[in-house]
Design a protein around this motif. Structure first.
Motif, short mmCIF file in Angstrom:
data_model
loop_
_atom_site.label_atom_id
_atom_site.label_comp_id
_atom_site.label_asym_id
_atom_site.label_seq_id
_atom_site.Cartn_x
_atom_site.Cartn_y
_atom_site.Cartn_z
N TYR A 35 -54.71 -1.04 12.02
CA TYR A 35 -54.91 -0.90 10.58
C TYR A 35 -56.36 -1.25 10.25
O TYR A 35 -56.97 -2.10 10.90
CB TYR A 35 -54.01 -1.85 9.80
N HIS A 48 -51.18 4.79 15.73
CA HIS A 48 -50.31 3.91 16.49
C HIS A 48 -49.93 4.57 17.81
O HIS A 48 -50.06 5.79 17.98
CB HIS A 48 -49.05 3.57 15.69
N TYR B 34 -38.94 -4.22 2.57
CA TYR B 34 -39.61 -5.20 3.42
C TYR B 34 -40.59 -6.02 2.58
O TYR B 34 -41.20 -5.52 1.65
CB TYR B 34 -40.43 -4.50 4.51
N TYR B 36 -43.93 -8.61 3.20
CA TYR B 36 -44.94 -9.25 4.04
C TYR B 36 -45.85 -10.06 3.12
O TYR B 36 -45.93 -9.81 1.92
CB TYR B 36 -45.80 -8.21 4.76
N PRO B 44 -51.40 -9.90 8.07
CA PRO B 44 -50.13 -9.97 7.34
C PRO B 44 -49.03 -10.62 8.19
O PRO B 44 -49.05 -10.52 9.43
CB PRO B 44 -49.81 -8.50 7.04
N TYR B 46 -44.79 -11.01 8.48
CA TYR B 46 -43.46 -10.55 8.08
C TYR B 46 -42.69 -11.70 7.45
O TYR B 46 -42.71 -12.83 7.95
CB TYR B 46 -42.70 -10.01 9.29
N TYR B 87 -46.71 -8.49 -0.32
CA TYR B 87 -46.54 -7.05 -0.35
C TYR B 87 -45.05 -6.69 -0.24
O TYR B 87 -44.37 -7.15 0.68
CB TYR B 87 -47.26 -6.39 0.82
N ARG B 91 -39.51 1.34 3.30
CA ARG B 91 -39.69 2.27 4.40
C ARG B 91 -38.36 2.54 5.09
O ARG B 91 -37.46 1.73 5.07
CB ARG B 91 -40.69 1.70 5.42
N HIS B 93 -36.21 3.23 8.55
CA HIS B 93 -36.23 3.03 9.99
C HIS B 93 -36.15 4.40 10.62
O HIS B 93 -35.38 5.24 10.21
CB HIS B 93 -35.06 2.17 10.44
N TRP B 94 -36.98 4.63 11.61
CA TRP B 94 -37.07 5.95 12.18
C TRP B 94 -36.18 6.07 13.41
O TRP B 94 -35.98 5.14 14.12
CB TRP B 94 -38.51 6.28 12.54
N TYR B 100 -43.32 6.50 12.96
CA TYR B 100 -42.87 5.35 13.72
C TYR B 100 -43.08 4.06 12.97
O TYR B 100 -43.98 3.29 13.27
CB TYR B 100 -43.60 5.30 15.06
N GLY B 101 -42.21 3.82 12.00
CA GLY B 101 -42.22 2.53 11.34
C GLY B 101 -43.48 2.24 10.57
O GLY B 101 -43.86 1.08 10.41
N LYS B 102 -44.10 3.27 10.05
CA LYS B 102 -45.34 3.10 9.31
C LYS B 102 -45.16 2.20 8.11
O LYS B 102 -44.22 2.35 7.34
CB LYS B 102 -45.86 4.47 8.87
N LEU B 103 -46.05 1.25 7.93
CA LEU B 103 -46.09 0.40 6.73
C LEU B 103 -47.16 0.93 5.80
O LEU B 103 -48.32 1.03 6.18
CB LEU B 103 -46.42 -1.04 7.11
N PHE B 105 -48.97 -0.11 2.62
CA PHE B 105 -49.19 -1.27 1.75
C PHE B 105 -49.68 -0.82 0.38
O PHE B 105 -50.57 0.02 0.28
CB PHE B 105 -50.24 -2.20 2.36
N GLY B 106 -49.09 -1.41 -0.67
CA GLY B 106 -49.65 -1.26 -2.01
C GLY B 106 -50.64 -2.37 -2.26
O GLY B 106 -51.15 -2.97 -1.31
N GLN B 107 -50.91 -2.68 -3.52
CA GLN B 107 -51.88 -3.71 -3.84
C GLN B 107 -51.28 -5.11 -3.81
O GLN B 107 -52.00 -6.10 -3.73
CB GLN B 107 -52.53 -3.45 -5.20
#
Lengths: 111, 115
Positions: A35, A48, B34, B36, B44, B46, B87, B91, B93-94, B100-103, B105-107
């Protein structure tokens, strides 16, 4: 106890000079992520690896590349850093789709 | 992935519960919530995640409304070390393919815990 390790923590490079950031993990996770986080912004996924399969985000510049020689290590290569590439670079890992574990990050400065 | 809306900042007194809200009105049936957090100059971390049932772990509790359009992260006894950006991410689960589990992030919400 460190699970996701990033070296170095701080990196200074010159404009246009290639630089490599490294990440290692002791979790034996099969997925590794890179990231980019610019100042006062949220982290943004660059790409990734799912095992050895590389997956690039559509908007990641060609200037950024990655290598994963084995399960434990992953590298981020910036071929020709520009001033706009100054940021915190975060490595993360996960086992399949489960929660991601992040390293402490490498702060890159471009002079 | 569905988009989330969080307040930009919140304050909390040390020792009190911190309740952080998140709206995710477009969440799909297969998407998880989720949470974080990111302490200044660190990666970050979890915290917790859930699908539709309330969840609790050693760090926090997650309350998800019955319609799943919003949720609240609860830190039961906030300490100064809980000061961070929180955050909320939705999302799926793939089960294969390219996501693949992309996160995303917002603000986030900047939580400041005061003595």
């Amino acid at each position: 106890d460190a699970m996701v390790i990033q070296n170095p923590r701080y990196q200074v490079t010159q404009f246009g000079k290639p630089v490599t950031l490294s990440c290692s993990q002791t979790l034996n996770h099969n997925v590794m992520y890179w990231y980019q986080q610019k100042s006062s912004q949220a982290p943004k996924l660059l790409f990734h690896y799912y095992d050895k399969d590389f997956n690039n985000e559509a908007d990641t510049p060609d200037n950024f590349q990655s290598r994963r020689p084995n399960t434990s290590f992953c590298f981020l290569d910036i071929r020709s850093p520009g001033l706009g590439d100054a940021a915190m670079y975060l490595c993360a890992t996960s086992r399949e789709s489960y929660e991601q574990y992040f390293g402490p990050g490498t702060r890159l400065t471009v002079t | 992935d569905a988009k989330t809306t969080q307040p930009p900042s919140m304050d909390c007194a040390e020792g009190r519960a911190a309740n952080l809200p998140c709206n995710h009105s477009t969440i799909s049936g297969n998407e998880y919530v989720y949470w974080y957090r990111q302490i200044h100059s660190q990666g970050p971390q979890y915290i917790i995640h859930g699908l539709k049932n309330n969840e609790t772990n050693e760090m926090a509790s997650l309350i998800i409304t019955e319609d799943r359009k919003s949720s609240t992260l609860i830190l039961p006894h906030a300490t100064l070390r809980d000061t961070a950006v929180y955050y909320c991410i939705v999302r799926a689960h793939w089960g294969g393919g390219t996501s693949y589990g992309k996160l995303t992030f917002g603000q986030g919400t900047i939580l400041t815990v005061h003595p």
